[in-house]
Enzyme design. Structure first.
Site, PDB file in Angstrom:
ATOM      1  N   THR A   7       3.459  16.464  -4.000  1.00  0.00           N
ATOM      2  CA  THR A   7       4.435  15.917  -3.058  1.00  0.00           C
ATOM      3  C   THR A   7       5.825  16.345  -3.484  1.00  0.00           C
ATOM      4  OG1 THR A   7       5.228  13.894  -1.976  1.00  0.00           O
ATOM      5  CG2 THR A   7       4.755  13.728  -4.307  1.00  0.00           C
ATOM      6  N   LYS A  12       7.431   8.538  -3.163  1.00  0.00           N
ATOM      7  CA  LYS A  12       5.979   8.497  -3.393  1.00  0.00           C
ATOM      8  C   LYS A  12       5.689   8.752  -4.873  1.00  0.00           C
ATOM      9  CE  LYS A  12       3.929  10.314   0.911  1.00  0.00           C
ATOM     10  NZ  LYS A  12       3.036  11.365   1.410  1.00  0.00           N
ATOM     11  N   ASP A  69      -2.201  11.502   1.833  1.00  0.00           N
ATOM     12  CA  ASP A  69      -1.636  11.524   3.177  1.00  0.00           C
ATOM     13  C   ASP A  69      -1.565  10.080   3.628  1.00  0.00           C
ATOM     14  OD1 ASP A  69      -0.702  13.425   5.261  1.00  0.00           O
ATOM     15  OD2 ASP A  69      -2.114  12.293   6.485  1.00  0.00           O
ATOM     16  N   SER A  70      -0.426   9.721   4.172  1.00  0.00           N
ATOM     17  CA  SER A  70      -0.229   8.307   4.480  1.00  0.00           C
ATOM     18  C   SER A  70       0.580   8.153   5.752  1.00  0.00           C
ATOM     19  CB  SER A  70       0.481   7.620   3.302  1.00  0.00           C
ATOM     20  OG  SER A  70       1.601   8.380   2.884  1.00  0.00           O
ATOM     21  N   PHE A 150      11.155   3.391   1.371  1.00  0.00           N
ATOM     22  CA  PHE A 150      11.464   4.589   2.158  1.00  0.00           C
ATOM     23  C   PHE A 150      10.737   4.500   3.504  1.00  0.00           C
ATOM     24  CE2 PHE A 150       7.528   7.172   2.027  1.00  0.00           C
ATOM     25  CZ  PHE A 150       6.803   6.483   1.056  1.00  0.00           C
ATOM     26  N   TYR A 152       9.108   3.933   6.834  1.00  0.00           N
ATOM     27  CA  TYR A 152       8.992   2.814   7.774  1.00  0.00           C
ATOM     28  C   TYR A 152       9.046   1.442   7.085  1.00  0.00           C
ATOM     29  CZ  TYR A 152       7.537   6.469  11.042  1.00  0.00           C
ATOM     30  OH  TYR A 152       7.506   7.598  11.825  1.00  0.00           O
ATOM     31  N   ASP A 153       9.316   1.396   5.790  1.00  0.00           N
ATOM     32  CA  ASP A 153       9.341   0.098   5.089  1.00  0.00           C
ATOM     33  C   ASP A 153      10.237  -0.946   5.765  1.00  0.00           C
ATOM     34  OD1 ASP A 153       7.481   0.771   3.162  1.00  0.00           O
ATOM     35  OD2 ASP A 153       8.974   1.401   1.682  1.00  0.00           O
ATOM     36  N   LYS A 173       6.259  -4.135  -3.996  1.00  0.00           N
ATOM     37  CA  LYS A 173       5.648  -3.307  -2.952  1.00  0.00           C
ATOM     38  C   LYS A 173       4.313  -2.729  -3.443  1.00  0.00           C
ATOM     39  CE  LYS A 173       6.032   0.907  -0.227  1.00  0.00           C
ATOM     40  NZ  LYS A 173       6.769   2.122   0.127  1.00  0.00           N
TER      41      LYS A 173
HETATM   42  P1  IMP Z   1       2.988  12.595   4.551  1.00  0.00           P
HETATM   43  O1  IMP Z   1       3.986  12.938   3.494  1.00  0.00           O
HETATM   44  O2  IMP Z   1       2.621  13.728   5.437  1.00  0.00           O
HETATM   45  O3  IMP Z   1       1.794  11.875   3.980  1.00  0.00           O
HETATM   46  O4  IMP Z   1       3.742  11.575   5.518  1.00  0.00           O
HETATM   47  C1  IMP Z   1       3.788  10.259   5.215  1.00  0.00           C
HETATM   48  C2  IMP Z   1       4.802   9.567   6.128  1.00  0.00           C
HETATM   49  O5  IMP Z   1       4.299   8.272   6.438  1.00  0.00           O
HETATM   50  C3  IMP Z   1       6.113   9.353   5.396  1.00  0.00           C
HETATM   51  O6  IMP Z   1       7.016  10.403   5.620  1.00  0.00           O
HETATM   52  C4  IMP Z   1       6.585   8.046   6.006  1.00  0.00           C
HETATM   53  O7  IMP Z   1       7.183   8.295   7.253  1.00  0.00           O
HETATM   54  C5  IMP Z   1       5.291   7.290   6.256  1.00  0.00           C
HETATM   55  N1  IMP Z   1       4.920   6.480   5.078  1.00  0.00           N
HETATM   56  C6  IMP Z   1       3.884   6.706   4.227  1.00  0.00           C
HETATM   57  N2  IMP Z   1       3.865   5.792   3.249  1.00  0.00           N
HETATM   58  C7  IMP Z   1       4.910   4.993   3.479  1.00  0.00           C
HETATM   59  C8  IMP Z   1       5.412   3.867   2.763  1.00  0.00           C
HETATM   60  O8  IMP Z   1       4.932   3.457   1.706  1.00  0.00           O
HETATM   61  N3  IMP Z   1       6.497   3.292   3.308  1.00  0.00           N
HETATM   62  C9  IMP Z   1       7.081   3.715   4.463  1.00  0.00           C
HETATM   63  N4  IMP Z   1       6.678   4.782   5.139  1.00  0.00           N
HETATM   64  C10 IMP Z   1       5.573   5.416   4.644  1.00  0.00           C
END
Ligand code: IMP
Length: 199
Positions: A7, A12, A69-70, A150, A152-153, A173
Site C-alpha cells: 500500500t 492503512k 482491499d477495503s 481517513f 469515510y471514517d 478504531k
Molecule cells: P483500496 O486502497 O483500493 O483498498 O481502497 C480503499 C478505500 O476504501 C479507501 O481509499 C477509503 O476510501 C475506503 N476505506 C477503506 N478502509 C477505510 C477505513 O478504515 N476508513 C475509512 N475509509 C476506508
C-alpha cells in the site's frame, strides 16, 4: 522476516503496523521499493481485488506480500461505494460525502446501515498463503464528524462508541474495525505458523 505491505496509504500502514507490533517481522511498504506498475483492480469483490494486488506485487518485488482491499458498503445505496470506494464520485471526500447525503436524503434513509469491509491476502511467489475478511457494522452518521482516521471514517457512526470512527483514537478504531479484525487474524496466523512462512 520481511513482509511487504502493498500500500501507499500511510493510514492503512500505520493501522496494520500497530497491530503487528511485537512480532518478529520487518514491515516494509511500496514506498521502500522503486515504483511498480499499479494493477487495475478489476475484481467485483474485495477478496478478488486483494488477491490481484497481492499476486501482482509479490511477482513484481519477490517479497512475501500482504495486500488488502477495503471499502464502505451502504445498505441504502445497494452496497455502494463498495469496491469503488477509493474512486467513488469525485476526487475529494467532501464531494463524496455530499453525494452520499444527497442520495440518502432523497431516499429518506439517513442513519441507514453500513459496514466497512477489509479483505486481506498474503502471497509468496504465486502461492496464496493466507486470506481473511473483516467487517465492522455501523450506520451512516447524520453529518460528517471528526478529524482522525481517513477516508469515510467521518461519516461512519459506530453505535457502541456513540461516535464516528473519525472521533476516536487509532487504538479505539482498530479494536473494532474491519482492518483491525483482519490483521489480528493474520497476526494469529503468523504467530502460530512461523515454519510455513519462513520457508
Ligand atoms: P483500496 O486502497 O483500493 O483498498 O481502497 C480503499 C478505500 O476504501 C479507501 O481509499 C477509503 O476510501 C475506503 N476505506 C477503506 N478502509 C477505510 C477505513 O478504515 N476508513 C475509512 N475509509 C476506508
Amino acid at each position: 522476516m520481511q513482509l511487504l505491505v502493498a500500500t501507499t496509504n500511510a493510514h492503512k500502514l500505520s493501522e496494520i503496523r500497530s497491530i503487528l507490533t511485537g512480532l518478529d517481522v520487518n514491515l516494509v511498504s511500496l514506498s521502500d521499493f522503486p515504483p511498480v506498475i499499479v494493477p487495475d483492480e478489476t475484481g467485483d469483490t474485495f477478496v478478488a481485488n486483494a488477491r490481484e494486488k497481492a499476486l501482482h506485487y509479490a511477482a513484481a518485488t519477490g517479497q512475501l506480500t500482504l495486500a488488502e482491499d477495503s471499502g464502505l458498503e451502504i445498505d441504502g445505496l445497494n452496497g455502494e461505494p463498495g469496491v469503488h470506494s477509493a474512486r467513488f464520485n469525485g476526487d475529494s471526500y467532501s464531494e463524496r460525502f455530499k453525494a452520499i447525503y444527497t442520495r440518502l436524503a432523497n431516499a429518506e434513509r439517513l442513519r441507514c446501515r453500513a459496514r466497512f469491509v477489509c479483505a486481506l491476502v498474503v502471497v509468496r511467489g504465486s502461492n496464496i498463503l493466507f486470506e481473511t475478511r473483516g467487517t465492522v457494522e455501523g450506520q451512516v452518521a447524520n453529518e460528517p464528524s471528526g478529524a482522525a482516521g481517513f477516508g469515510y471514517d467521518p461519516i461512519f457512526h459506530y453505535p457502541p462508541y456513540g461516535k464516528t470512527l473519525a472521533e476516536v483514537s487509532r487504538e479505539e478504531k482498530t479494536a473494532v474495525s474491519h482492518r483491525g479484525k483482519a490483521v489480528r487474524a493474520l497476526r494469529n496466523y503468523l504467530a502460530t505458523n512461523t515454519a510455513l512462512w519462513e520457508t
